[in-house]
Design an enzyme around this catalytic site. Structure first.
Site, PDB file in Angstrom:
ATOM      1  N   HIS A 206       0.829  -1.224   0.000  1.00  0.00           N
ATOM      2  CA  HIS A 206       0.000   0.000   0.000  1.00  0.00           C
ATOM      3  C   HIS A 206       0.855   1.263   0.000  1.00  0.00           C
ATOM      4  O   HIS A 206       0.419   2.304   0.471  1.00  0.00           O
ATOM      5  CB  HIS A 206      -0.952  -0.020   1.210  1.00  0.00           C
ATOM      6  CG  HIS A 206      -0.243  -0.131   2.537  1.00  0.00           C
ATOM      7  ND1 HIS A 206      -0.762  -0.809   3.606  1.00  0.00           N
ATOM      8  CD2 HIS A 206       0.965   0.355   2.964  1.00  0.00           C
ATOM      9  CE1 HIS A 206       0.058  -0.735   4.638  1.00  0.00           C
ATOM     10  NE2 HIS A 206       1.122  -0.034   4.270  1.00  0.00           N
TER      11      HIS A 206
ATOM     12  N   HIS B 127      -1.344   4.182  10.060  1.00  0.00           N
ATOM     13  CA  HIS B 127       0.048   4.594  10.265  1.00  0.00           C
ATOM     14  C   HIS B 127       0.150   5.915  11.027  1.00  0.00           C
ATOM     15  O   HIS B 127       1.134   6.631  10.896  1.00  0.00           O
ATOM     16  CB  HIS B 127       0.755   4.774   8.922  1.00  0.00           C
ATOM     17  CG  HIS B 127       0.797   3.570   8.040  1.00  0.00           C
ATOM     18  ND1 HIS B 127      -0.306   3.071   7.393  1.00  0.00           N
ATOM     19  CD2 HIS B 127       1.830   2.771   7.680  1.00  0.00           C
ATOM     20  CE1 HIS B 127       0.056   2.027   6.667  1.00  0.00           C
ATOM     21  NE2 HIS B 127       1.330   1.820   6.831  1.00  0.00           N
TER      22      HIS B 127
ATOM     23  N   HIS C  36       9.788  -5.273   4.844  1.00  0.00           N
ATOM     24  CA  HIS C  36      10.271  -3.904   4.676  1.00  0.00           C
ATOM     25  C   HIS C  36      10.579  -3.261   6.008  1.00  0.00           C
ATOM     26  O   HIS C  36       9.983  -3.593   7.023  1.00  0.00           O
ATOM     27  CB  HIS C  36       9.343  -3.022   3.835  1.00  0.00           C
ATOM     28  CG  HIS C  36       7.960  -2.731   4.347  1.00  0.00           C
ATOM     29  ND1 HIS C  36       7.049  -3.690   4.711  1.00  0.00           N
ATOM     30  CD2 HIS C  36       7.308  -1.540   4.517  1.00  0.00           C
ATOM     31  CE1 HIS C  36       5.902  -3.126   5.066  1.00  0.00           C
ATOM     32  NE2 HIS C  36       6.032  -1.815   4.975  1.00  0.00           N
TER      33      HIS C  36
ATOM     34  N   GLU D 272       3.350  -5.774   8.987  1.00  0.00           N
ATOM     35  CA  GLU D 272       2.095  -5.620   8.236  1.00  0.00           C
ATOM     36  C   GLU D 272       1.588  -6.960   7.689  1.00  0.00           C
ATOM     37  O   GLU D 272       0.443  -7.047   7.237  1.00  0.00           O
ATOM     38  CB  GLU D 272       2.280  -4.607   7.092  1.00  0.00           C
ATOM     39  CG  GLU D 272       2.484  -3.196   7.619  1.00  0.00           C
ATOM     40  CD  GLU D 272       2.712  -2.149   6.544  1.00  0.00           C
ATOM     41  OE1 GLU D 272       2.715  -0.964   6.889  1.00  0.00           O
ATOM     42  OE2 GLU D 272       2.897  -2.502   5.362  1.00  0.00           O
TER      43      GLU D 272
HETATM   44  C1  DHB Z   1       6.458   2.536   2.365  1.00  0.00           C
HETATM   45  C2  DHB Z   1       5.899   1.321   2.810  1.00  0.00           C
HETATM   46  C3  DHB Z   1       4.843   1.328   3.701  1.00  0.00           C
HETATM   47  O1  DHB Z   1       4.245   0.178   4.173  1.00  0.00           O
HETATM   48  C4  DHB Z   1       4.326   2.526   4.170  1.00  0.00           C
HETATM   49  O2  DHB Z   1       3.266   2.476   5.001  1.00  0.00           O
HETATM   50  C5  DHB Z   1       4.868   3.733   3.744  1.00  0.00           C
HETATM   51  C6  DHB Z   1       5.930   3.738   2.851  1.00  0.00           C
HETATM   52  C7  DHB Z   1       7.584   2.559   1.377  1.00  0.00           C
HETATM   53  O3  DHB Z   1       8.181   1.505   1.086  1.00  0.00           O
HETATM   54  O4  DHB Z   1       7.894   3.638   0.863  1.00  0.00           O
HETATM   55 FE    FE Z   2       2.663   0.574   5.574  1.00  0.00          FE
END
Ligand code: DHB
Ligand code: FE
Length: 282
Positions: A12, A59, A195, A242
């Protein structure tokens, strides 16, 4: 009776919103990511769900560290988006389905999940970017179903366990299947695979672990409940938590599912992107 057609996962990340606004679908950087969506569009076009349950993690827009519900369900007549400072204009509100939200809340609390019910909840990129990916032009897309937001805490520890997330999804399934009116429902699990956005491991991606999760979430999600929260952060990165959203989505689909399409691409922005469409047995 409501019927659950299937579940869809997607990353997302906010920069997808600007890639869409700038129509970068064939741009060499974005194409391998956007290539994951046409089969999902075709499936949605064929099945035309009446309701989407969007399971995402807030977030810091709807909730902040001062008040962080573990599980929250939106019950407003519309889901309102707001500017989060990513340089993206806020989208128009998404129509809600409060009578279904309250049915879910009643059922899930009776099943001993002590959730937070929200009569007002601003929805962030975790909710709106997937809507834009699946229903281009959303919320103005005429096929855009009514939407119910469900958010779980992946931000402030202690976060729920993978086991609890899967059990929540199963309680959500029970709630939906007991809804008395005919409704075709699709369930989204939004958020990245591995991530990490900050700290020493910023940019961390773990392909091996992602592929393990992708494989097991289809046919043996219970196996994934063996992963502890510490292990999830270690192997998927601080924001890889997540994956809880995916587990919640998967619980709502019941036992057997058919995998219609899958796309895995790394990296997109800082995230391992996984797109999966799972169809429920009729
Ligand atoms: C990114 C990934 C995320 O899950 C988020 O909430 C905001 C940014 C990213 O990889 O840029
Ligand atoms: Fe995110």
């Amino acid at each position: 009776m409501a019927r659950i057609l299937g579940g869809i996962t997607t990353s997302h990340i906010p920069s997808v919103g600007s890639a869409i606004a700038n129509e970068l679908f064939d741009d060499p950087y974005w194409k391998p990511f956007f290539d994951g969506y046409p089969k999902i569009h075709a499936w949605l076009d064929e099945h035309k769900p009446d309701l989407v349950i969007n399971i995402y993690n807030d977030h810091g827009l709807g909730f902040f560290l001062d008040q962080m519900p573990t599980f929250a369900i939106g019950a407003a007549h519309e889901c309102r988006n707001e500017d989060e400072g990513w340089g993206l204009p806020a989208l128009d509100p998404f129509p809600g389905a409060p009578e279904v939200s309250w049915h879910i809340i009643e059922s899930i609390v009776a099943d001993e999940f002590d959730i937070t019910s929200c009569q007002e909840l601003a929805v962030d990129h975790g909710f709106v970017v997937p809507m834009q990916l699946f229903w281009p032009g959303a919320p103005a897309n005429p096929d855009m179903p009514r939407a119910i937001p469900i958010s779980a805490n992946t931000v402030q520890h202690p976060i729920p366990t993978l086991k609890r997330a899967l059990a929540f999804g199963r309680a959500l399934r029970k709630a939906l299947l007991s809804y008395p009116e005919d409704l075709k429902v699709v369930v989204l699990g939004t958020g990245g695979l591995s991530h990490q956005l900050d700290g020493e491991r910023a940019g961390f991606i773990n392909k091996e672990f992602d592929l393990y999760c992708l494989e097991h979430i289809v046919h043996d999600p219970d196996k994934l409940t063996e992963i502890s929260r510490m292990e999830l952060v270690e192997k998927a990165g601080a924001q890889g938590t997540e994956f809880l959203m995916w587990m919640m989505m998967r619980g709502a689909l019941g036992g057997d599912v058919t995998e219609i399409t899958r796309n895995y691409h790394i990296p997109i922005s800082n995230t391992a992107s996984g797109t999966l469409l799972l169809e429920c047995a009729a």
